[in-house]
Design a protein around this motif. Structure first.
Motif, PDB file in Angstrom:
ATOM      1  N   CYS A 413       0.350   8.470  22.382  1.00  0.00           N
ATOM      2  CA  CYS A 413       1.762   8.845  22.447  1.00  0.00           C
ATOM      3  C   CYS A 413       1.864  10.208  23.137  1.00  0.00           C
ATOM      4  CB  CYS A 413       2.337   8.886  21.026  1.00  0.00           C
ATOM      5  SG  CYS A 413       4.106   9.206  21.004  1.00  0.00           S
ATOM      6  N   GLY A 416       5.348  11.650  23.539  1.00  0.00           N
ATOM      7  CA  GLY A 416       6.147  11.786  22.317  1.00  0.00           C
ATOM      8  C   GLY A 416       5.486  12.741  21.351  1.00  0.00           C
ATOM      9  N   CYS A 417       5.028  12.211  20.231  1.00  0.00           N
ATOM     10  CA  CYS A 417       4.548  13.089  19.163  1.00  0.00           C
ATOM     11  C   CYS A 417       3.066  13.413  19.263  1.00  0.00           C
ATOM     12  CB  CYS A 417       4.856  12.459  17.811  1.00  0.00           C
ATOM     13  SG  CYS A 417       3.835  11.011  17.442  1.00  0.00           S
ATOM     14  N   GLY A 418       2.326  12.753  20.162  1.00  0.00           N
ATOM     15  CA  GLY A 418       0.907  13.080  20.328  1.00  0.00           C
ATOM     16  C   GLY A 418      -0.025  12.232  19.481  1.00  0.00           C
ATOM     17  N   CYS A 454       5.434   4.045  19.776  1.00  0.00           N
ATOM     18  CA  CYS A 454       4.716   4.756  18.716  1.00  0.00           C
ATOM     19  C   CYS A 454       5.340   4.471  17.347  1.00  0.00           C
ATOM     20  CB  CYS A 454       4.757   6.251  19.013  1.00  0.00           C
ATOM     21  SG  CYS A 454       4.095   7.282  17.718  1.00  0.00           S
ATOM     22  N   CYS A 457       7.065   7.970  16.094  1.00  0.00           N
ATOM     23  CA  CYS A 457       8.210   8.623  16.730  1.00  0.00           C
ATOM     24  C   CYS A 457       8.990   7.709  17.659  1.00  0.00           C
ATOM     25  CB  CYS A 457       7.754   9.869  17.499  1.00  0.00           C
ATOM     26  SG  CYS A 457       6.973   9.478  19.071  1.00  0.00           S
TER      27      CYS A 457
HETATM   28 ZN    ZN Z   1       4.656   9.293  18.761  1.00  0.00          ZN
END
Ligand code: ZN
Ligand code: SAM
Length: 805
Positions: A413, A416-418, A454, A457
């Motif tokens: 991701c 996004g959030c990693g 994801c 997120c």
């Molecule tokens: Zn994410």
């Protein structure tokens, strides 16, 4: 060298040189001219215009390499000696029994062996042949031709492959006829430890230990290996550039190592491919067929050299690889190039450097696999701006079969959030045969392991890899290196503190070995040296080795099926940034994880990193709880629809959390419905929950009701609530001490149900216990050195920085 101040400039025969001392070697590196260079090639180059490449910042790389090759080589030479002894024993037996009887007995020996032993015997025969071909630099083609050969192609049993003698007398010079274990930068007792011989014996024969410095530039590595690795016997310093080879020759002379170091002018690939096949081409006194160690230190990527290098190594040989193209292996700017060079897609996010190391390993593993060679990373580091890896290469076709199962792709991701999720390419399933032998069944892995977006997120995920999924380091090897650090003379090894810091971090990255935080790190059962160690332990081990198992200097092989269960680190700063809240202190974050029974350490790659076996759902719950209880954010701080916004949809006690939970539950339950009545029951349950459940608490009664209502399809697993609750991970007030000491993985194992292993994050009792998370004080440990030197970094290629015109 850092500890000796800047290098000196001097003029020889009208030519200007930089005179550099590093380790026990000194080099003369020629300048191109005095004019300042221009253009992009001069970035970070404070050394002037170079004809032959020298980068002082890589002293760390070279110091580390001397230590790594020494530790590897001690074991490798011992193993050679063993094989040699075995060969001699076999030879003598054959000599006495006569050829016919000898043939019978070897057949009997093979018949009475297990298949593995038969393979081992065959391998040993190959190895001996290999060793023999490398063994005698003084042998000419004609003398070799005169030597009688046995029918099986091995050298005659009376032939002695030993070519050098080591003397324990340090007074004997480096270039004396008999090679000497002279001062090599280690304290006396440890210098003796470094010998492959018993120091009590005045002289003992030594087998060859050969090194190829394939892209040698000034010859600095080759010179250092010659002077600092006492048991090295024959080192080739190769370079494509005639200027470099001229300079290497000057430096060989200058360092008086012409008995050990030989220059070679060639494309490294051509030179290494010349070793392939043609097993016994004795070509002259200094000829080395396959090398014990090959060091690749190119400009940029080492990818073009991998295929040739794995084939030019002996079985069990050590490949040392530097790649300075971090912009390709650890960045997403040129994914097409990353794939072309390393056979996988790069990773976006703070863990991109760990991803890069895994991509490089993937490239080496694939190069090796097609020749029946299996790789074993001994140490894989990301340093300053480059990767440095030490990889053992085994001729073991049966281990190559495990490669697909120890290779993974990654759903990342990155935008996004990693978060990430790994996916193996194949499943290696160990099976036990009726006779009790373990073998592997290979089956396809189920795919995909996650949804396109994801699960934390909602952002789109990207595919990364394939890349190496096994361990980055062999902890036994790293520990052996660490044990040697105190014996290094800091005046010679200017980067000792950093070596110690980085190796300590690398060792602790393996979360399966660690005890935290009150226990000192004692990661290895076989660990033989500690603070206040018995300096004679190796000597003692020598005496004991026949009764107590293998010599501790031999680096045991990690099981080739091993997969790294925590392949990437996380950064609390990045987690906090995603939801726009303050970052918890490292101690707090670690304390929270430890309190939940997870393991923690750091990564050598980045300050502020945390390696943990906690799943992403737990990591997000920790950061949400931190925000909720310690660092609330302002209304509207997070943009609606962003990754952070979606993560905050599960903050405990909020209406959004309640809605999220109901949505999850509804999805699950509707999927299980088979009749209209089932659906009606689910909807009624939902309505009841909507009206009766308060947002601030989770009404377990209601959950039980809905669970019961939805039990029309009993074969579906429930969420892992029962097991987590039963094992104390939930609202942990009632946890027994025994429960607390059980990490979640063990708790899962104790579960009777087939439930998914993840705990229910919203029910975890998260305590930001700084005391628990505090690291044990271990004196001054240089964990991360952010600015090792002024103007450090990649440097321009030699000979390309001249002013035009
Ligand atoms: Zn994410
Ligand atoms: C980064 S420098 C090596 C630095 C050196 N190992 C050290 O530690 O100081 C790379 C060297 O590789 C040489 N080189 C580049 N391509 C080559 C090839 N195909 N074969 C052999 N040498 C090559 C260059 O001439 C240069 O001297």
């Amino acid at each position: 060298m850092a500890s000796r101040g800047p290098s000196e400039a001097l003029v020889i025969d009208g030519r200007k040189y930089r005179h550099v001392r590093e380790g026990l070697a000194t080099i003369l590196a020629p300048y191109a001219d005095d004019k300042p260079a221009t253009g992009k090639h001069v970035r970070n180059n404070a050394e002037g215009n170079q004809v032959v490449f020298y980068n002082p910042i890589q002293q760390f790389n070279r110091d580390l390499s001397v230590l790594a090759i020494t530790v590897y080589g001690e074991g490798a030479v011992l193993e050679k000696e063993k094989r040699f002894r075995l060969k001699n024993q076999h030879g003598k037996a054959r000599h006495h029994k006569g050829s016919t009887r000898q043939q019978k007995s070897s057949v009997t020996a093979i018949e009475s062996s297990t298949p593995e032993q038969v393979n081992a015997l065959k391998r040993k025969a190959d190895d001996l042949e290999q060793d023999g071909s490398n063994a005698d630099p003084s042998e000419t083609a004609s003398t070799a031709a005169k030597k009688p050969k046995t029918t099986d192609g091995l050298l005659d049993e009376d032939e002695d492959v030993v070519v050098m003698e080591l003397s324990a007398d340090p007074a004997v010079g480096e270039n004396s006829k008999h090679e000497t274990v002279s001062t090599n930068g280690m304290t006396d007792s440890n210098a003796q430890e470094a010998q492959t011989t018993d120091p009590a014996t005045t002289a003992k024969k030594q087998l060859p230990f050969t090194i190829l410095d394939a892209l040698s530039a000034t010859g600095l590595r080759a010179l250092r290996y010659a002077k600092e690795i006492p048991f090295s016997t024959n080192i080739v310093a190769n370079d494509l550039s005639a200027d470099s080879v001229q300079n290497i020759n000057l430096n060989i002379q200058h360092n008086e190592v012409k008995d050990k170091v030989h220059s070679n002018l060639a494309d490294a690939r051509m030179f290494m491919y010349s070793k392939v096949g043609n097993e016994k081409p004795k070509q002259g006194p200094d000829y080395v067929h396959r090398f014990d160690v090959i060091d690749l230190d190119p400009y940029g990527t080492a990818a073009p050299f991998l295929d040739a290098s794995v084939q030019a190594l002996q079985d069990g040989g050590l490949l040392c690889v530097t790649c300075t193209d971090a912009g390709v292996f650890a960045s997403t700017g040129y994914p097409e190039k990353t794939y072309a060079l390393y056979g996988g897609m790069p990773v976006k996010g703070p863990h991109s450097h760990e991803g890069g190391l895994r991509l490089i390993l993937n490239a080496v593993a694939l190069s090796a696999a097609k020749y029946g060679l299996a790789i074993e990373p001994l140490l894989s580091l990301y340093i300053d701006y480059y990767a440095r890896l030490f990889i053992r290469v085994h001729r073991k076709p049966q281990d190559v079969k495990l490669l697909a199962g120890t290779t993974m792709t990654l759903y990342n991701c990155g935008h996004g959030c990693g978060a990430w999720k790994t996916q193996p390419l194949l499943r290696n399933q160990p099976q036990v045969s009726r006779s009790g032998e373990t073998f592997f069944k290979f089956s396809f892995a189920q795919a995909p392991v996650t949804t396109p977006n994801c699960e934390h997120c909602g952002s789109r995920q990207h595919l990364c890899g394939p890349m190496w999924a096994g361990p980055l380091h062999n902890p036994y090897f790293v520990q052996r290196m660490l044990d040697r650090v105190p014996s290094l003379d800091k005046k010679i090894y200017g980067t000792t503190d950093r070596i110690q810091g980085m190796l300590t971090l690398a060792l602790e990255e393996d979360l399966t070995l660690q005890s935290w935080p009150s226990e000192p790190s004692t990661p290895l059962e076989t660990k033989d040296t500690e603070k206040g160690k018995d300096k004679n332990s190796d000597k003692q081990a020598d005496k004991d080795k026949d009764v107590s198992g293998p010599d501790p200097r031999i680096i045991p092989r990690l099981p080739p099926k091993t997969i790294d269960s925590s392949p990437f680190f996380i950064m609390p700063t990045q987690l906090a940034r995603t939801i726009h809240c303050a970052t918890p202190s490292e101690d707090m974050f670690r304390g929270a994880l430890l309190g939940l029974g997870y393991r923690v350490s750091r990564s050598h790659c980045k300050p502020g990193s945390i390696k943990t076996n906690a799943p992403w759902s737990v990591l997000w719950e920790i950061i949400r709880e931190f925000m909720r209880t310690k660092a609330p954010i302002k209304e509207g701080a997070v943009k609606k629809g962003s990754a952070g916004w979606n993560i905050l949809a599960r903050v405990r006690g909020t209406e959004r959390a309640q809605v999220s939970e109901l949505k999850d539950s509804a999805k699950d339950q509707f999927l299980r419905c088979e009749t209209k009545d089932d659906m009606k029951t689910v909807l009624q349950g939902m309505l009841w929950r909507l009206e009766n459940e308060k947002a601030s608490t989770v009404d377990s009664q209601a959950k039980e009701t809905t669970a019961a209502q939805s039990s029309t399809s009993t074969d579906q697993p429930k969420e892992g609530k029962d097991e987590v609750g039963a094992n104390g991970g939930v609202n942990g007030e009632n946890k027994s001490d025994a429960d607390k000491s059980n990490p979640p993985q063990q708790q899962r194992r104790q579960s009777r149900s087939q439930s998914p292993p993840a705990p229910v994050p919203s029910e975890l009792n998260i305590v930001f216990d700084e005391k628990l998370g505090k690291e044990k004080h271990r004196g001054k440990l240089v964990r991360y050195q952010m600015n090792p030197r002024e103007n450090w970094g990649p440097m321009s290629r030699a000979g390309r920085s001249k002013v035009d015109g």
